[in-house]
Design a protein around this motif. Sequence first.
Motif, PDB file in Angstrom:
ATOM      1  N   PHE A   1     -11.783 -54.279  48.894  1.00  0.00           N
ATOM      2  CA  PHE A   1     -11.310 -53.497  49.875  1.00  0.00           C
ATOM      3  C   PHE A   1     -12.543 -53.511  50.939  1.00  0.00           C
ATOM      4  O   PHE A   1     -13.515 -52.863  50.225  1.00  0.00           O
ATOM      5  CB  PHE A   1     -10.938 -52.141  49.147  1.00  0.00           C
TER       6      PHE A   1
ATOM      7  N   ASN B   1     -14.474 -52.078  54.564  1.00  0.00           N
ATOM      8  CA  ASN B   1     -14.401 -51.265  56.040  1.00  0.00           C
ATOM      9  C   ASN B   1     -15.454 -51.994  56.925  1.00  0.00           C
ATOM     10  O   ASN B   1     -16.503 -52.441  56.521  1.00  0.00           O
ATOM     11  CB  ASN B   1     -14.822 -49.789  55.872  1.00  0.00           C
TER      12      ASN B   1
ATOM     13  N   THR C   1      -8.394 -56.439  51.732  1.00  0.00           N
ATOM     14  CA  THR C   1      -7.737 -55.139  52.313  1.00  0.00           C
ATOM     15  C   THR C   1      -8.744 -54.817  53.272  1.00  0.00           C
ATOM     16  O   THR C   1      -9.565 -54.041  52.806  1.00  0.00           O
ATOM     17  CB  THR C   1      -7.072 -54.412  51.516  1.00  0.00           C
TER      18      THR C   1
ATOM     19  N   HIS D   1      -9.807 -51.444  55.425  1.00  0.00           N
ATOM     20  CA  HIS D   1      -9.711 -50.010  55.605  1.00  0.00           C
ATOM     21  C   HIS D   1     -10.128 -49.606  56.886  1.00  0.00           C
ATOM     22  O   HIS D   1     -11.221 -50.078  57.416  1.00  0.00           O
ATOM     23  CB  HIS D   1     -10.528 -49.302  54.491  1.00  0.00           C
ATOM     24  N   THR D   2      -9.549 -48.688  57.592  1.00  0.00           N
ATOM     25  CA  THR D   2     -10.022 -48.012  58.833  1.00  0.00           C
ATOM     26  C   THR D   2     -10.149 -46.413  58.282  1.00  0.00           C
ATOM     27  O   THR D   2      -9.096 -45.877  58.112  1.00  0.00           O
ATOM     28  CB  THR D   2      -9.229 -48.502  60.133  1.00  0.00           C
ATOM     29  N   GLU D   3     -11.247 -45.837  59.117  1.00  0.00           N
ATOM     30  CA  GLU D   3     -11.381 -44.652  58.481  1.00  0.00           C
ATOM     31  C   GLU D   3     -10.688 -43.383  59.098  1.00  0.00           C
ATOM     32  O   GLU D   3     -10.537 -42.430  58.509  1.00  0.00           O
ATOM     33  CB  GLU D   3     -12.909 -44.211  58.521  1.00  0.00           C
TER      34      GLU D   3
ATOM     35  N   LEU E   1      -4.935 -48.325  54.971  1.00  0.00           N
ATOM     36  CA  LEU E   1      -5.083 -49.485  54.412  1.00  0.00           C
ATOM     37  C   LEU E   1      -4.330 -50.584  54.930  1.00  0.00           C
ATOM     38  O   LEU E   1      -3.267 -50.260  55.249  1.00  0.00           O
ATOM     39  CB  LEU E   1      -5.415 -49.341  52.890  1.00  0.00           C
TER      40      LEU E   1
ATOM     41  N   SER F   1      -8.884 -40.071  53.386  1.00  0.00           N
ATOM     42  CA  SER F   1      -9.624 -41.418  53.748  1.00  0.00           C
ATOM     43  C   SER F   1     -11.121 -41.630  53.672  1.00  0.00           C
ATOM     44  O   SER F   1     -11.867 -42.589  53.221  1.00  0.00           O
ATOM     45  CB  SER F   1      -9.405 -41.885  55.424  1.00  0.00           C
TER      46      SER F   1
ATOM     47  N   LEU G   1     -14.362 -48.222  47.974  1.00  0.00           N
ATOM     48  CA  LEU G   1     -14.496 -49.365  48.910  1.00  0.00           C
ATOM     49  C   LEU G   1     -15.449 -50.331  48.305  1.00  0.00           C
ATOM     50  O   LEU G   1     -16.609 -49.882  47.969  1.00  0.00           O
ATOM     51  CB  LEU G   1     -14.824 -49.006  50.294  1.00  0.00           C
TER      52      LEU G   1
END
Lengths: 230, 224
Positions: free
Chosen positions: B33, B35, B55, B57-59, B63, B100, B109
């Motif tokens: 995971f 970012n 995968t 992640h955007t804050e 996801l 998040s 993450l």
Amino acid sequence: MPIIANSAAESVAGIGDNSTVLIGGFGNAGQPMELIDALLDGGATGLTVVNNNAGQGDAGLALLIKERRVRRIICSFPRQPDSWHFDAAYRAGEIELELVPQGNLAERIRAAGAGIGGFFTPTGFGTMLAEGKETRVIDGRGHVYETPIHADFALIKALTADRAGNLIYRKTARNFGPIMAAAAKASIVQVSNIVDTGGLDPEIVVTPGIYVNTIVRIPAAAPEREEARP
Amino acid sequence: MNTQAADVAHSATRLGREELAALVASDIKAGSFVNLGIGQPTLVSNYLRPEQAVTLHTENGMLGMGPEAHGDDIDQDLINAGKIPVTELPGASYFHHADSFAMMRGGHLDVCVLGAFQVSAGGDLANWHTGAPDAIPAVGGAMDLATGAKEVYVMMSLFAKDGSAKLVQACSYPVTGVGCVTRIYTNEAVFLLGADGVQVRETFGTTLAELQDRVPVPLTAALG
């Protein structure tokens, strides 16, 4: 049960001068534009506004700042290529800025809604943004004490409400909505659709109606790409 | 410390931005995971292979973020942390901002990739503020990302325009996080930061000895 207002103006009529107002949205996604426009028209001033940003372009929060209705803003990311109204107000010394790391901002809002008196977080420890704050070493790691952000009102945008005030959102427009709804004494929500009580599957409700005081239906604008066609 | 005799993998030329992004992508473990910060780190997504099953992640609450949206796929309710319209992949999920950042701060993450003005030998990161007195400060999620992910990779050019190294003994810019950076990917070398100090994993168009002459922190060759 929440009040279902007939107009955006009616929904924000109770917001007076010097109120603290949480405004949802991350950039323009989830920003309750029509509620902010109504707040502008209503004339309230001396506001403390909490938002991730400090307005973009010539709409929404940016206009509230342009008209100098915002005395103080608590946000994580005010400086953007199109934040010219904030930039001008800030450089003129006409708006007070409290800069907060984005996760601390979210958790401080969450803490207010959850009745937490503050929390220790590693985010920001050892940085300028922790200067003057209480610190503690927990399990060998430095933490900073952060306080809850309570507010008089929240203005948020959701996709659909039922008449019990339960809300669902749309994609990344959810962002700060659920935690702001819980943190304010009164939450005012603009939605694209209102359905009868029982019209939302309880399993998919994101914000339970207990956090919602006023709902107003603002039909979604036609998608921009439709308007752009000749 | 014997940097002269060290045996460090090297290539003949310095890496461009795209090559660097490809290298970072290839180093991310399958199933992670991740970012990716705004700017240069975003390029990494172009080089992640489907079989890596990474995968993103955007804050701002998602996801399973897919590539940038174009044309009819643009949806203003579906944006990334840089406020660019993106797409969703099968298996995506949405959540509110506090969740998040709890996900990030809680150590869930595996990797975040960030840009930097400076990184110190001890892993301090400076990437949010130039320190200029007239600058309007903006921090966004930078401090949360630096502090929260299990591994913090930095992508940057090794030297500033004035020729000074951006890998330093102590940051002169205001710091974003303390002791948080674990790797630095630059156009001239990859550095591993940890209890053993700053180790050089590989060099591009230069040698460890040459780097040591230009970088003001002790460097050793990474073992293995």
